[in-house]
Each structure stands twice: as structure tokens, then as C-alpha cells.
Write an enzyme that holds these catalytic residues in place. Structure first.
Site, PDB file in Angstrom:
ATOM      1  N   ARG A 132     -31.354 179.933  62.411  1.00  0.00           N
ATOM      2  CA  ARG A 132     -31.061 181.073  63.300  1.00  0.00           C
ATOM      3  C   ARG A 132     -30.419 180.555  64.582  1.00  0.00           C
ATOM      4  NH1 ARG A 132     -35.087 183.935  65.597  1.00  0.00           N
ATOM      5  NH2 ARG A 132     -36.851 182.605  65.052  1.00  0.00           N
ATOM      6  N   ILE A 136     -28.701 179.169  67.822  1.00  0.00           N
ATOM      7  CA  ILE A 136     -27.863 178.010  68.131  1.00  0.00           C
ATOM      8  C   ILE A 136     -27.863 177.026  66.957  1.00  0.00           C
ATOM      9  CG2 ILE A 136     -27.701 175.965  69.623  1.00  0.00           C
ATOM     10  CD1 ILE A 136     -28.775 177.776  71.938  1.00  0.00           C
ATOM     11  N   TYR A 155     -42.307 175.395  79.241  1.00  0.00           N
ATOM     12  CA  TYR A 155     -40.955 175.201  78.681  1.00  0.00           C
ATOM     13  C   TYR A 155     -40.134 174.246  79.564  1.00  0.00           C
ATOM     14  CZ  TYR A 155     -36.428 176.690  76.672  1.00  0.00           C
ATOM     15  OH  TYR A 155     -35.196 176.740  76.060  1.00  0.00           O
ATOM     16  N   ILE A 158     -39.268 176.940  71.095  1.00  0.00           N
ATOM     17  CA  ILE A 158     -39.911 178.252  71.311  1.00  0.00           C
ATOM     18  C   ILE A 158     -40.190 178.431  72.795  1.00  0.00           C
ATOM     19  CG2 ILE A 158     -41.013 178.423  69.040  1.00  0.00           C
ATOM     20  CD1 ILE A 158     -43.660 177.494  70.493  1.00  0.00           C
ATOM     21  N   GLN A 180     -42.257 179.544  83.521  1.00  0.00           N
ATOM     22  CA  GLN A 180     -41.977 178.649  82.379  1.00  0.00           C
ATOM     23  C   GLN A 180     -42.418 177.203  82.660  1.00  0.00           C
ATOM     24  OE1 GLN A 180     -37.806 178.964  81.193  1.00  0.00           O
ATOM     25  NE2 GLN A 180     -38.407 180.323  79.533  1.00  0.00           N
ATOM     26  N   ASN A 226     -33.201 170.670  67.629  1.00  0.00           N
ATOM     27  CA  ASN A 226     -32.849 171.961  68.222  1.00  0.00           C
ATOM     28  C   ASN A 226     -34.007 172.961  68.224  1.00  0.00           C
ATOM     29  OD1 ASN A 226     -30.893 174.366  68.761  1.00  0.00           O
ATOM     30  ND2 ASN A 226     -31.890 174.875  66.814  1.00  0.00           N
ATOM     31  N   ASP A 285     -43.747 182.344  77.566  1.00  0.00           N
ATOM     32  CA  ASP A 285     -43.667 182.416  79.021  1.00  0.00           C
ATOM     33  C   ASP A 285     -44.909 183.036  79.662  1.00  0.00           C
ATOM     34  OD1 ASP A 285     -41.143 181.443  78.578  1.00  0.00           O
ATOM     35  OD2 ASP A 285     -40.082 183.245  79.211  1.00  0.00           O
TER      36      ASP A 285
END
Ligand code: NDP
Length: 240
Positions: free
Chosen positions: A12, A14, A147, A85, A144, A82, A88
Site C-alpha cells: 500500500r 509509498i 513516531y 505505523i 508524536q 518502508n 499518535d
């Protein structure tokens, strides 16, 4: 013989654009995914690219899957880490599970996959590794911490591993995409997204293919002098 490329999270967004572009350039591609079987099936039917379901955050599962891919397709000479997930939340609201999941999937995965291919790349004297970081790993982002920390870690991981691979013909680079039009970004509430786009000098979200272009550039046989670098592809939003 065509070089074999493994793209994690390749069914899916990118990752799918990266897989398609690599295939168009003549590489043999393996696309990994986590759980969305319907998307993977559709991708497989549309592209003819082999898909492999495993959790990149699970060290043992990755070692097993990589062995299977190499058995099916041949030695993996190109890796694109790549899969990623988001979970947040502000520090006040974020729980430990969200922290662990994001760090394991975005950053732990880079170790897990690189570990599985590293000896082979060293023995053959060739390898191309591209790790997908993020503008939010470079600049930080409200809500974030998990992340941003994981993506920022990718940039350190890249520079350290590049030093280990340099004398062995293995390059290790990162791409830091800006906001790109995929399912991940469509999860961002519209008013927040409007504010983000207003800050992008190019005036729009990126397209997945515009990130894939960078991958194709970095994995080329004649890109052997490019290592330890981060390519920002973000419409001018953050000039690092
Ligand atoms: P998507 O959410 O569109 O796709 C994510 C892909 O990763 C899917 O194929 C998904 O599989 C797979 N995946 C998720 N978790 C795992 C796991 N544990 N094991 C294996 N595969 C997994 O993401 P994007 O295309 O938007 O993002 C791709 C990368 O780019 C990510 O690393 C993201 O952080 C980064 N990035 C994205 C930006 C953006 O604006 N979109 C900006 C900056 C960086 P499945 O389909 O089974 O769920």
C-alpha cells in the site's frame, strides 16, 4: 540476473509505489505486508509482484520470512525498510503500548530486516539499503513523541550502518518524506491537514511516486558513492 529487492510495507501507499517503480526498472521485487490481506491480494493481482505477510517488528518472523524469500527469489541485494505505523497522542495521553508498537514497527524493523540480509550482502560484496524516515523525525511533531523518536532513530541507524557497510560495497541511506498522499495521511483530520498543506511551499501533498523516485536513485548500481545520506523529499517544508 535481476537483483532482488525486498520492500517492507510494500502493498500500500509509498511502499506500493516503490515496488511498482522497482519492477518497472527491471528488479525482482518482494513486497511485505502485515495484515491487510485484501489490499495485498489486489496489489498482487495488479502487479504480479510476490507478497509476503509477516510482522517486521518480530525478529524471529523476519529471519524466517527472509530465508523463504531468498529461497523463492534469490539473494536479497536491495532492502527498503518502508513499513511504518502511527499511534499518535500527546505525552499526557500516550500509553506504553503505543510507544512500543511504533518503535518496534518503524525502528526495530530496520534492525530485524538488516540483520537478516547483512551477512549475505557482506559475503557478496554488494548491497543497497534504504530506510524510510520522516520529516517528523527531523523536525519533531506535536503528539508524536513515539513516531518522531523512531524516525529520528532511523537516521542515526542509517549513518552508523553506512560506516559498517562502506568497505563492503553496501550503501545505507535514508529518505525523509514529507506529507504524502496515502492512507496514513488520510487518517489525519481534514482541518489539521489543511494547516499542514498551508506550510508546504510546493502547495500540495507529495505523491507516493515522488518518494519512490528517490529510492530508485539510491539503489542503482552506480549509486555506490552515496552512503550515510538522508534525502529529504518534502516539497520544501523542512530544509535540513
Ligand atoms: P500506509 O499506512 O499507507 O502503508 C503502510 C504499509 O506498511 C502497509 O503495507 C502495511 O501493511 C505495512 N505495515 C504496517 N505495519 C507493518 C508491520 N508491523 N509489518 C509489516 N508491514 C507493516 O503508509 P505510508 O505509505 O503512508 O508510509 C510508508 C512509510 O513512509 C512509513 O514508514 C511512514 O512512516 C513513512 N512516511 C509516510 C509519510 C506520509 O505522509 N504518508 C510521511 C513521512 C514518512 P498492511 O497493508 O498489511 O497494513
Amino acid at each position: 540476473m535481476a537483483r532482488v529487492a525486498l520492500v517492507t510495507g510494500g502493498t500500500r501507499g509509498i511502499g506500493a509505489a516503490i515496488c511498482r517503480m522497482l519492477k518497472d526498472k527491471g528488479y525482482t521485487v518482494a513486497a511485505n505486508y502485515a495484515g491487510n490481506d485484501a489490499a495485498a491480494k489486489k496489489f498482487r493481482e495488479e502487479t504480479g509482484i510476490a507478497v509476503y505477510k509477516f510482522d517486521v517488528g518480530d525478529f524471529a518472523a523476519v529471519q524466517t520470512a527472509v530465508a523463504q524469500i531468498e529461497k523463492d527469489l534469490g539473494p536479497i541485494e536491495i532492502v527498503v525498510n518502508n513499513a511504518g505505523i502511527t499511534r499518535d497522542g500527546t505525552m499526557k495521553r500516550m500509553n506504553r503500548e503505543s510507544w512500543d508498537a511504533v518503535v518496534a514497527t518503524n525502528l526495530g524493523s530496520c534492525f530485524n530486516v538488516c540483520k537478516a540480509v547483512w551477512d549475505g550482502m557482506n559475503t557478496r560484496g554488494f548491497g543497497r539499503i534504504v530506510n524510510i524516515g520522516s520529516i517528523n523525525g527531523q523536525a519533531g511533531q506535536y503528539g508524536q513523541v513515539n513516531y518522531a523518536a523512531a524516525k529520528s532513530g532511523i537516521h542515526g541507524f542509517t549513518k552508523a550502518l553506512a560506516q559498517e557497510g562502506a568497505a563492503k560495497g553496501i550503501t545505507v541511506n535514508a529518505i525523509a518524506p514529507g506529507y504524502t498522499d496515502t492512507d496514513m495521511v488520510s487518517a489525519v483530520p481534514a482541518p489539521v491537514l489543511e494547516k499542514i498543506v498551508a506550510k508546504i511551499p510546493v502547495g500540495r501533498l507529495g505523491k507516493a511516486e515522488e518518494i519512490a523516485r528517490g529510492v530508485v536513485f539510491l539503489v542503482a548500481d552506480d549509486a555506490g558513492f552515496i552512503t550515510g545520506s538522508t534525502l529529504s523529499i518534502n516539497g520544501g517544508q523542512h530544509m535540513y
